[in-house]
Design an enzyme around this catalytic site. Sequence first.
Site, short mmCIF file in Angstrom:
data_model
loop_
_atom_site.label_atom_id
_atom_site.label_comp_id
_atom_site.label_asym_id
_atom_site.label_seq_id
_atom_site.Cartn_x
_atom_site.Cartn_y
_atom_site.Cartn_z
N CYS C 87 0.83 -1.20 0.00
CA CYS C 87 0.00 0.00 0.00
C CYS C 87 0.87 1.26 0.00
O CYS C 87 1.51 1.56 -0.98
CB CYS C 87 -0.96 -0.05 1.18
N HIS C 200 -3.52 -5.65 1.08
CA HIS C 200 -2.84 -5.84 2.37
C HIS C 200 -2.80 -7.31 2.77
O HIS C 200 -3.67 -7.76 3.52
CB HIS C 200 -3.61 -5.09 3.46
N GLU C 202 -1.05 -8.63 5.00
CA GLU C 202 -0.89 -8.76 6.46
C GLU C 202 -2.24 -8.71 7.18
O GLU C 202 -2.32 -9.03 8.35
CB GLU C 202 0.09 -7.70 6.98
#
EC number: 6.3.5.3
Lengths: 84, 84, 234, 567
Positions: C87, C200, C202
């Site tokens: 990002c 994302h 994560e």
Amino acid sequence: MYRVKVQILPKDGVFDPQGHTVKGALEKLGFNGVKEVRLGKLIEILIDVEDESQLMVQTKAMCEKLLANPIIESYQLLDVEEVP
Amino acid sequence: MYRVKVQILPKDGVFDPQGHTVKGALEKLGFNGVKEVRLGKLIEILIDVEDESQLMVQTKAMCEKLLANPIIESYQLLDVEEVP
Amino acid sequence: MKCAVVVFPGSNCDRDAFHVLKNVFGLDCHYIFHEDRFPPDEFDLIVLPGGFSFGDYLRAGAIARFSPVMESVREAASRGRFVLGICNGFQILTESRLLPGALLRNDGLKFVCRDVHIKVVNNRTPFTCLLEDGQVLRIPIAHGEGRYFIPDDQLREDQIVFQYCDEHGNVTEDSNPNGSCFNIAGVINEKGNVLGLMPHPERCCEEILGNTDGRKIFESLLSYFTRRHDHEAN
Amino acid sequence: MRRIEDYGLSHKEYQHILEKLAREPNDVEIAMIAVMWSEHCSYKHSRSSLRRLPTKGPRVIQGPGENAGVVDIGDGLAVVFKMESHNHPSAVEPFHGAATGVGGIVRDVLAMGARPIALLDSLRFGDLSEPRVKYLFGGVVSGISFYGNCIGVPTVAGEIYFHPCYAQNPLVNVMCVGLAEQRHLKFSKAVKSGASLLLVGSLTGRDGIGGASFASETLSEESENKRPCVQIADPFMEKLLIEACVEAAKLDTVLTIQDLGAAGLTSACSEIAAKAHKGVRIDLSCVPVREKGMSPGEILLSESQERMLLVVEKGKEERVKSIFKKWGLRATRIGEVTDDGFFTALYDGKIVAQIPAALLTEAPLVQLDPVALKPVNSSHVEIPMPNNLEEIFLEILASPNICSKRYVFEQYDHMVGTDTVLRPGHDAAVLRIKGTSKALAVTADCNPFYCSVDPYVGAQIAVCEAARNLIVTGAEPLALTDCLNFGDPDKPEVAYQFEMTIDGLRDAATALNTPVVSGNVSFYNETETSRVHPTPIVGMVGLIEDASRICSASFKNPGDVIVLLGP
Ligand SMILES: Nc1ncnc2c1ncn2[C@@H]1O[C@H](COP(=O)(O)OP(=O)(O)O)[C@@H](O)[C@H]1O
């Protein structure tokens, strides 16, 4: 046909955190003379009107109605160019 | 001391959805002559340099290093004003 | 695999990336502050996390690019260490020219936070080696400036790693959340060790969050690293 | 000199000042008192009624009175939360009005020593077909999105309701939830004489001077001209403040933290002093300013955003300053805590104001004068059976009040932090707490239509709805915060609505064992032609001990039995 440029900047006295941050970045890059940075919009409009007086009337109306937020921004006509 | 204005606009070929949206909004408000709108940034810098040639060198350097991203944007000096 | 997560002023997914590397994968993980430098071979993986470095003022990533830490990141990248930009990290990598292209304001002009589907289009990278070409992952996005732009001829086709797609893997206009050219969601550098992506991973590595598709990217990297490591050891 | 009324003070109030001060206040002092005695800062119309609310419970660590409420959730952890309105600023400049509203409530939670972990927003607008309403709606949502996303605090839940009564009086209520280790919590009572006051964060500018009084007036044409009241949000600065304050709160030498909101330094300093029964002495020449030539009064009353005040043990300032420096922030010692009970402000070595701190924080209360409204007979409403059920069903689904709110919550980063287990779209949002087996459920609710029919019952329904939304996720409701949005309290019918609402909240909160630990009152949500429905938004927090047993709203398997519970 005309090409007109309108500048929109935060009003005097209105805090401009973006400008402030960009100033800090320029200083870090070694541009020491920078005293102030203000960040605004530049709007370039291609418009078909009869003459320059019409152009002024219309551009002003566009700024007041839509382009600038009168509470925090001021606008200014920067540049007018007649285009074929 | 100088006040200099820099314009940063999306390069030709880079889609400018904001300009597009503003054009649509202006048309809705009845501004029929509007043919194209492009939206960019206006950066106003107050800078302390020795003379105008220094000013040009510095402003150009600021634009190329930080203010504009050459892949998507082009910059142009708009206006220079000497201030006390 | 020794990892670093870079903290810029305004990073806000730094702790999320750290948590996944350390607590989910049990890796040795460190924070590196934007003003610090590090020896080029200190870390095997350097993550530039999501967030709004320097407020995203001027342009996303434009100011962070000049942080001292980026000199070390550049050096580490040139020596083959892995760099992952997620990002805002992706935006910083393009602004730094460590990755080609630029990220522009979403074509819808709004910030978008939701799950999207992305398709693996190059599994011959360290970050995707456990995935199949064509495999579809569901991964959250959360960005306002994710429209990938690249001038013609400046990207090799195999540098495109992920494309936005629908749940069946069709790359369509409707499945493009931000107007990216060619539905590009992630690209890799020519050398193949620096990856940037808008989604994302994560955020989807744990069962409790309802989705573990993101694990596959980290697992790929781990497996690639371990194999290379073993190979070098022999 | 300006006249007393220009400051918004009544003659009775002025007499009170003369009596307590035993002299005429100077211009700076009267301006300070006037702002502190505005409704927004003083709660003079509501304070005595609010005392009726239940605020204690075995889990309550801190009820109303500090920057935010604090509830014990075990494992040495506490959840900190509060809700606040930013209605008036949002009506004038929706984007920055809403954004700065987020900033303010986040700093309240930060001031307790907690890390903000979630935001909720309750919004009210007029009819969306009106262009002005659409503009307000769009501006408010993007303002919240801009600020919340940038600071990395997920906006996980909220509600939106449209009704013509909000056309000129939009409501923007934001709740912030934070998580703290109990040993790092900060309270005003910890303040010691001689301790240093550090002002941190943004520079002090002329922006927002008089904002508190602005919030305490009925909106009019004139409000549009209150330009200087509009503040620009700087979420990047706030993000840095969050990181620095969270780090600083871990130090025992940081005695207390206070955010600078309405009435700026005046309010922050006098509150610290009054709550700790101390005084403060500050030197305004030390305050870093954004603009040249600011007067002492302007510095005292500036409402520049993204600033905080830290009270630090004397001699221990450097460690704290270094934390702020690391995050690129200023931390300036501007004065100290004293024993004398006075708020003393100096400028250029001269005293410019000296007032008992308690005089500033204790405005004389205003008696409400409620007149009972005729009850609406709602028990015998005949609703005819329509013959086009399908059409009506679709119409209901499509109405802005019922339809999916995805358009809004997809503009909010609701996942940052990687704790959001149940995202927006559920009855309540659920956040796991890393490093424990626990999770928190959060919700904000109110149905103003019920409240307009019967404020007492409507308030109870709001509390019950919030509790139900928590329970269905598997959470035990712990405590609540509220934001009470009403018209002009000097109007007898508004006073009545307010009193009935308080009673309703009291009775429901007592019955459900969910004490009120914080809250906010917003009056004057009316114009000459319209007034908002009584709108008591209830924000509630619940605890899930075992995060592996969180229940989401979706149907799970074909064949599962569906049971309707309730009367
Ligand atoms: N302003 C908002 N901000 C964030 N989430 C919202 C907002 N408005 C509604 N939501 C979310 O959308 C979902 C549906 O909201 P709502 O229509 O009020 O549902 P219900 O009436 O079932 O409580 C909820 O999860 C709520 O948290």
